[in-house]
Design a protein around this motif. Sequence first.
Motif, mmCIF file in Angstrom:
data_model
loop_
_atom_site.group_PDB
_atom_site.id
_atom_site.type_symbol
_atom_site.label_atom_id
_atom_site.label_comp_id
_atom_site.label_asym_id
_atom_site.label_seq_id
_atom_site.Cartn_x
_atom_site.Cartn_y
_atom_site.Cartn_z
ATOM 1 N N LEU A 110 16.142 -57.236 85.195
ATOM 2 C CA LEU A 110 16.244 -55.710 85.308
ATOM 3 C C LEU A 110 15.520 -54.996 84.058
ATOM 4 C CD1 LEU A 110 16.453 -52.661 86.681
ATOM 5 C CD2 LEU A 110 19.136 -53.039 86.026
ATOM 6 N N VAL A 111 16.158 -55.194 82.886
ATOM 7 C CA VAL A 111 15.726 -54.648 81.868
ATOM 8 C C VAL A 111 14.373 -55.015 81.253
ATOM 9 C CG1 VAL A 111 16.384 -54.224 79.175
ATOM 10 C CG2 VAL A 111 18.319 -53.968 80.964
ATOM 11 N N ASP A 112 14.224 -56.313 81.237
ATOM 12 C CA ASP A 112 12.824 -56.859 81.010
ATOM 13 C C ASP A 112 11.884 -56.310 81.735
ATOM 14 O OD1 ASP A 112 14.175 -58.189 79.000
ATOM 15 O OD2 ASP A 112 13.921 -60.129 79.853
ATOM 16 N N SER A 113 12.042 -56.111 83.205
ATOM 17 C CA SER A 113 10.924 -55.761 83.991
ATOM 18 C C SER A 113 10.903 -54.170 83.872
ATOM 19 C CB SER A 113 11.560 -55.815 85.463
ATOM 20 O OG SER A 113 11.651 -56.867 85.717
ATOM 21 N N LEU A 114 11.747 -53.501 83.292
ATOM 22 C CA LEU A 114 11.655 -51.811 83.247
ATOM 23 C C LEU A 114 10.892 -51.923 81.648
ATOM 24 C CD1 LEU A 114 15.111 -50.547 84.166
ATOM 25 C CD2 LEU A 114 12.827 -50.347 85.536
ATOM 26 N N ASN A 115 11.350 -52.644 80.732
ATOM 27 C CA ASN A 115 10.519 -52.407 79.586
ATOM 28 C C ASN A 115 8.804 -52.943 79.518
ATOM 29 O OD1 ASN A 115 12.711 -51.290 78.245
ATOM 30 N ND2 ASN A 115 13.592 -53.445 77.699
ATOM 31 N N LYS A 116 8.711 -53.820 80.576
ATOM 32 C CA LYS A 116 7.621 -54.337 80.722
ATOM 33 C C LYS A 116 6.653 -53.511 81.790
ATOM 34 C CE LYS A 116 8.323 -59.190 79.763
ATOM 35 N NZ LYS A 116 8.600 -60.502 80.513
ATOM 36 N N ARG A 117 7.485 -52.738 82.436
ATOM 37 C CA ARG A 117 6.938 -52.160 83.532
ATOM 38 C C ARG A 117 6.400 -52.786 84.590
ATOM 39 N NH1 ARG A 117 7.118 -46.882 81.600
ATOM 40 N NH2 ARG A 117 5.682 -45.776 83.173
ATOM 41 N N TYR A 118 6.759 -54.010 84.815
ATOM 42 C CA TYR A 118 6.577 -54.894 85.947
ATOM 43 C C TYR A 118 7.142 -56.034 86.090
ATOM 44 C CZ TYR A 118 3.816 -58.979 87.724
ATOM 45 O OH TYR A 118 3.244 -59.933 88.712
ATOM 46 N N ALA A 119 7.471 -56.406 87.455
ATOM 47 C CA ALA A 119 8.280 -57.384 88.079
ATOM 48 C C ALA A 119 7.362 -57.979 89.147
ATOM 49 C CB ALA A 119 9.669 -56.793 88.478
ATOM 50 N N LYS A 120 7.376 -59.226 89.077
ATOM 51 C CA LYS A 120 6.594 -59.890 90.141
ATOM 52 C C LYS A 120 7.120 -59.556 91.609
ATOM 53 C CE LYS A 120 4.716 -64.612 91.077
ATOM 54 N NZ LYS A 120 4.775 -65.991 90.802
ATOM 55 N N HIS A 121 8.496 -59.732 91.807
ATOM 56 C CA HIS A 121 8.990 -59.662 93.167
ATOM 57 C C HIS A 121 9.701 -58.212 93.257
ATOM 58 C CE1 HIS A 121 8.008 -63.736 93.731
ATOM 59 N NE2 HIS A 121 8.705 -64.390 92.562
ATOM 60 N N TYR A 122 10.047 -57.680 92.445
ATOM 61 C CA TYR A 122 10.653 -56.340 92.605
ATOM 62 C C TYR A 122 9.787 -55.168 91.883
ATOM 63 C CZ TYR A 122 14.243 -59.953 92.917
ATOM 64 O OH TYR A 122 15.081 -60.798 93.315
ATOM 65 N N GLN A 123 8.618 -55.088 92.141
ATOM 66 C CA GLN A 123 7.767 -53.968 91.585
ATOM 67 C C GLN A 123 8.030 -52.748 92.099
ATOM 68 O OE1 GLN A 123 5.677 -54.339 88.920
ATOM 69 N NE2 GLN A 123 5.754 -52.142 88.756
ATOM 70 N N ASN A 124 8.338 -52.718 93.431
ATOM 71 C CA ASN A 124 8.854 -51.386 94.278
ATOM 72 C C ASN A 124 9.860 -50.886 93.629
ATOM 73 O OD1 ASN A 124 6.871 -50.928 96.137
ATOM 74 N ND2 ASN A 124 7.961 -51.822 97.747
#
Length: 134
Positions: A80-94
């Motif tokens: 979660l935190v990595d995705s928010l800081n990168k502003r990207y998540a392969k499977h959770y972008q929505n």
Amino acid sequence: MYYKLYSDAAKSPSSDIIGIGVLLVDNHNQIQARFNGKAADNHEAEFKACIESLNFFKSKLSKRDYNKVTLTFFSDSKILVDSLNKRYAKHYQNYVNQILELESEYNLVFNNWIPDNKNHGAHNLANQALHDLN
């Protein structure tokens, strides 16, 4: 205005039911909340917990104060935190997009990972919310 916001999710191993725990700290005052929801997996549960915690936080503020807020958000979910800081998540972008939209209303937001043993308040609330359903 500076706030700390902690969230955690607990998922039932036998169903898609989740418990969400939220702990808001404002100048050493704590506000606790717990919610229920559904998620396919633990990662989705953590994203949903973040969204729920940000909506809860928003409900506690006056709209005119949004641009004065510095918020530090804490989660024990690295994805979660990595995705928010990168502003990207392969499977959770929505979910990332929803969270970033919620965070954009505030002056400054820091998303921080913390280890499980530093997130006891939100963790206990999430487990309580899950057990409320049983």
